[in-house]
Each structure stands twice: as C-alpha cells, then as structure tokens.
Design a protein around this motif. Structure first.
Motif, PDB file in Angstrom:
ATOM      1  N   ILE A  85       0.948  -1.271  -0.126  1.00  0.00           N
ATOM      2  CA  ILE A  85      -0.058  -0.073   0.054  1.00  0.00           C
ATOM      3  C   ILE A  85       0.857   1.351   0.083  1.00  0.00           C
ATOM      4  O   ILE A  85       1.829   1.484   0.971  1.00  0.00           O
ATOM      5  CB  ILE A  85      -0.926   0.124   1.153  1.00  0.00           C
ATOM      6  CG1 ILE A  85      -2.112  -0.869   0.875  1.00  0.00           C
ATOM      7  CG2 ILE A  85      -1.588   1.676   1.367  1.00  0.00           C
ATOM      8  CD1 ILE A  85      -2.986  -1.120   2.024  1.00  0.00           C
ATOM      9  N   SER A  86       0.512   1.981  -0.790  1.00  0.00           N
ATOM     10  CA  SER A  86       1.333   3.298  -1.032  1.00  0.00           C
ATOM     11  C   SER A  86       0.150   4.491  -1.267  1.00  0.00           C
ATOM     12  O   SER A  86      -0.817   4.416  -2.111  1.00  0.00           O
ATOM     13  CB  SER A  86       2.301   3.293  -2.158  1.00  0.00           C
ATOM     14  OG  SER A  86       3.245   2.430  -2.262  1.00  0.00           O
ATOM     15  N   PHE A  87       0.535   5.579  -0.697  1.00  0.00           N
ATOM     16  CA  PHE A  87      -0.243   7.036  -1.007  1.00  0.00           C
ATOM     17  C   PHE A  87       0.462   8.053   0.082  1.00  0.00           C
ATOM     18  O   PHE A  87       1.185   7.753   0.906  1.00  0.00           O
ATOM     19  CB  PHE A  87      -1.813   6.923  -0.459  1.00  0.00           C
ATOM     20  CG  PHE A  87      -1.937   6.502   1.046  1.00  0.00           C
ATOM     21  CD1 PHE A  87      -2.101   7.671   1.892  1.00  0.00           C
ATOM     22  CD2 PHE A  87      -2.169   5.020   1.739  1.00  0.00           C
ATOM     23  CE1 PHE A  87      -2.310   7.447   3.369  1.00  0.00           C
ATOM     24  CE2 PHE A  87      -2.256   5.011   2.821  1.00  0.00           C
ATOM     25  CZ  PHE A  87      -2.306   6.152   3.772  1.00  0.00           C
ATOM     26  N   THR A  88       0.140   9.234  -0.372  1.00  0.00           N
ATOM     27  CA  THR A  88       0.504  10.704   0.302  1.00  0.00           C
ATOM     28  C   THR A  88      -0.534  11.217   0.838  1.00  0.00           C
ATOM     29  O   THR A  88      -1.540  11.455   0.198  1.00  0.00           O
ATOM     30  CB  THR A  88       1.725  11.306  -0.724  1.00  0.00           C
ATOM     31  OG1 THR A  88       0.906  11.511  -1.955  1.00  0.00           O
ATOM     32  CG2 THR A  88       2.847  10.390  -1.181  1.00  0.00           C
ATOM     33  N   LEU A  89      -0.269  12.144   1.632  1.00  0.00           N
ATOM     34  CA  LEU A  89      -1.069  13.406   2.051  1.00  0.00           C
ATOM     35  C   LEU A  89      -0.065  14.824   1.970  1.00  0.00           C
ATOM     36  O   LEU A  89       1.025  14.765   2.584  1.00  0.00           O
ATOM     37  CB  LEU A  89      -1.592  13.184   3.401  1.00  0.00           C
ATOM     38  CG  LEU A  89      -2.843  12.138   3.314  1.00  0.00           C
ATOM     39  CD1 LEU A  89      -3.268  12.063   4.810  1.00  0.00           C
ATOM     40  CD2 LEU A  89      -3.946  12.341   2.548  1.00  0.00           C
TER      41      LEU A  89
END
Length: 259
Positions: free
Chosen positions: A27-31
C-alpha cells in the motif's frame, strides 16, 4: 506540494500460533499539508490497521512510513477514536489539557493559551468547568478534537469518530470537525465505512480491496466550492462519485464470492 505523510509499499502480516495472515499488501499513498484524506473499503480489509501502522502502534512487515520526510515521531500524531473517551470525573479544561499533562507541558503558557483560544473559537469557552456528561454528543466530539489539537500534531488520524452518533448529530458534527481541521490547516486521514461521509469530507479518497488489501484506486475529490460537508452532499457530482466508489467496493466483494 510538500508531502506531510508518505506511506510507501507497506506490507503487514499477522502472526498467529499456527499461521501467518497477510493483511496489507504494497500500500502506497501520500497526503500533502492541509489535505484531508479518507480510507474506505470492505469490512475487515485493514483500514484501522493502516492507522495503527502510521501511529506506530504496529510495525510494518515491509515498507516505509515518513512524516515530513523523516521516520514518524509519534508525538507529532493526533488520534481521534470512535468514542470521545472523555474522563467523566475531569472538567472540560482538565480533559483538553490531558495530552499536555502527559508531555509535562501543562505549564507551557504558549500551549495552554492556544488551548484557551481553541475553546473560545469553537464555542466551548463557557463550558470549561463543566463535566462531559453536561455536554451534547456533538460538543463532546469538539472537546475530543480540541484535546487532540492541544499538542499541535502534524497529522490527525480519525478512526470513525462519528460512528457512535445518531444520524442528524453526525451530519452536524462532520461540519464542525471539518471546519476546525481546515481552519487550523491540519493534515488529516479519516477511516470510515460511510462512503457519503468520505466524499463530503475528503480531498482524496483511498479505496482499498478485500484482504490482503491493496490500493485499488485513489480518487481526488474537488467539491470545495460547495462549502461545508453538508452542502457538498447536494453537489450534482456527488451521486456519480458515490456510485464509482460503491462499484469498486462491491465488485471486490463479488469477486471474492465467485472465487
């Protein structure tokens, strides 16, 4: 924009006495700073597990999580749970400075003045000597959020903070919490089972698959011109966004039944 939160190729495996269970897979994501993210997905897919990994309550099997480009400093994380967890024997003031007490900063004038300003700004100044039982459910959630903000966290993690409220109160509290988070320019990540809630609050919705969960899709939500979360629900795009997310989740469940 500068990434406040960067979740990169996270894997997590639960170990039991007789087997390993892969819960989360790559799982990968940014904020970015000031961004409001929401995680949705089928029940049991690991949404809360991701918050626990970010908060340092669990350690990823593989992958990396950074805050402002550095390993996560848990003191920079604010966590709101499903229940407000206010202590009934403490006053509202004593509740909101609890985090400062734990960090032994309750005598820090700058930080306590900030808490006083938050209480006044969000309509709780006249209740600082009250006990939690004297407040409505919505007011209690505001107190819980201000307690979380008191330590000036870089990132807020919200684990279904409205689920214990009745529907009408929930809508009003969503507006309150959104307004406070945006006004204070905080970066936030919400876990919710409610697709409508995710769309109305978030700038970005992260859709997870069944376990072992991976990111099926990340949808950018641009409904800011409508104003509050309640007004966003009236947007003409709202139904299409809801249907798209719903189909992603339901298709995943259908695949599981057929396999």
């Amino acid at each position: 924009m500068n990434n406040v939160l960067n979740v990169k190729n996270i894997n997590f495996i639960y170990h039991t006495l007789d087997k390993e269970i892969e819960a989360i897979k790559n799982i990968s994501f940014t904020l970015d700073k000031g961004e409001f993210g929401a995680i949705v997905g089928p029940s049991g897919c690991g949404k809360t597990t991701i918050l626990s990994l970010i908060a340092g309550l669990l350690k990823p099997t593989k992958g990396e999580i950074t805050l402002d480009g550095k390993p996560v400093d848990v003191s920079k994380i604010g966590y709101m749970f499903q229940k407000d967890h206010l202590f009934e024997w403490r006053t509202i003031w004593q509740n909101v400075i609890l985090g400062l007490e734990i960090k032994k900063k309750q005598k820090d004038t700058l930080m306590t003045d900030n808490v006083k300003n938050l209480l006044e700004k969000y309509g709780l100044k006249d209740f600082i000597k009250s006990k939690p039982r004297e407040l409505s459910g919505g007011m209690r959630q505001r107190v819980a959020l201000i307690r979380t903000l008191a330590t000036d966290p870089k990132l807020l993690l919200l684990d279904e903070p409205f689920s214990a409220l009745d529907y009408q109160t929930r809508l009003n509290v969503c507006d309150d919490v959104y307004s406070i988070i945006k006004s204070e320019n905080k970066t936030a990540l919400l876990v919710t089972h409610d697709i409508s809630e995710a769309i109305s609050l978030a700038d970005k919705v992260i859709i997870l698959s069944e376990r072992p969960s991976y990111v099926k899709k990340i949808m950018n939500i641009d409904l800011t011109s409508y104003g509050s979360p309640l007004k966003r629900r009236e947007a003409h795009e709202f139904r299409a966004l809801f249907d798209e997310i719903w189909k992603e989740i339901q298709y995943d469940k259908k695949e599981e039944k057929e396999s």
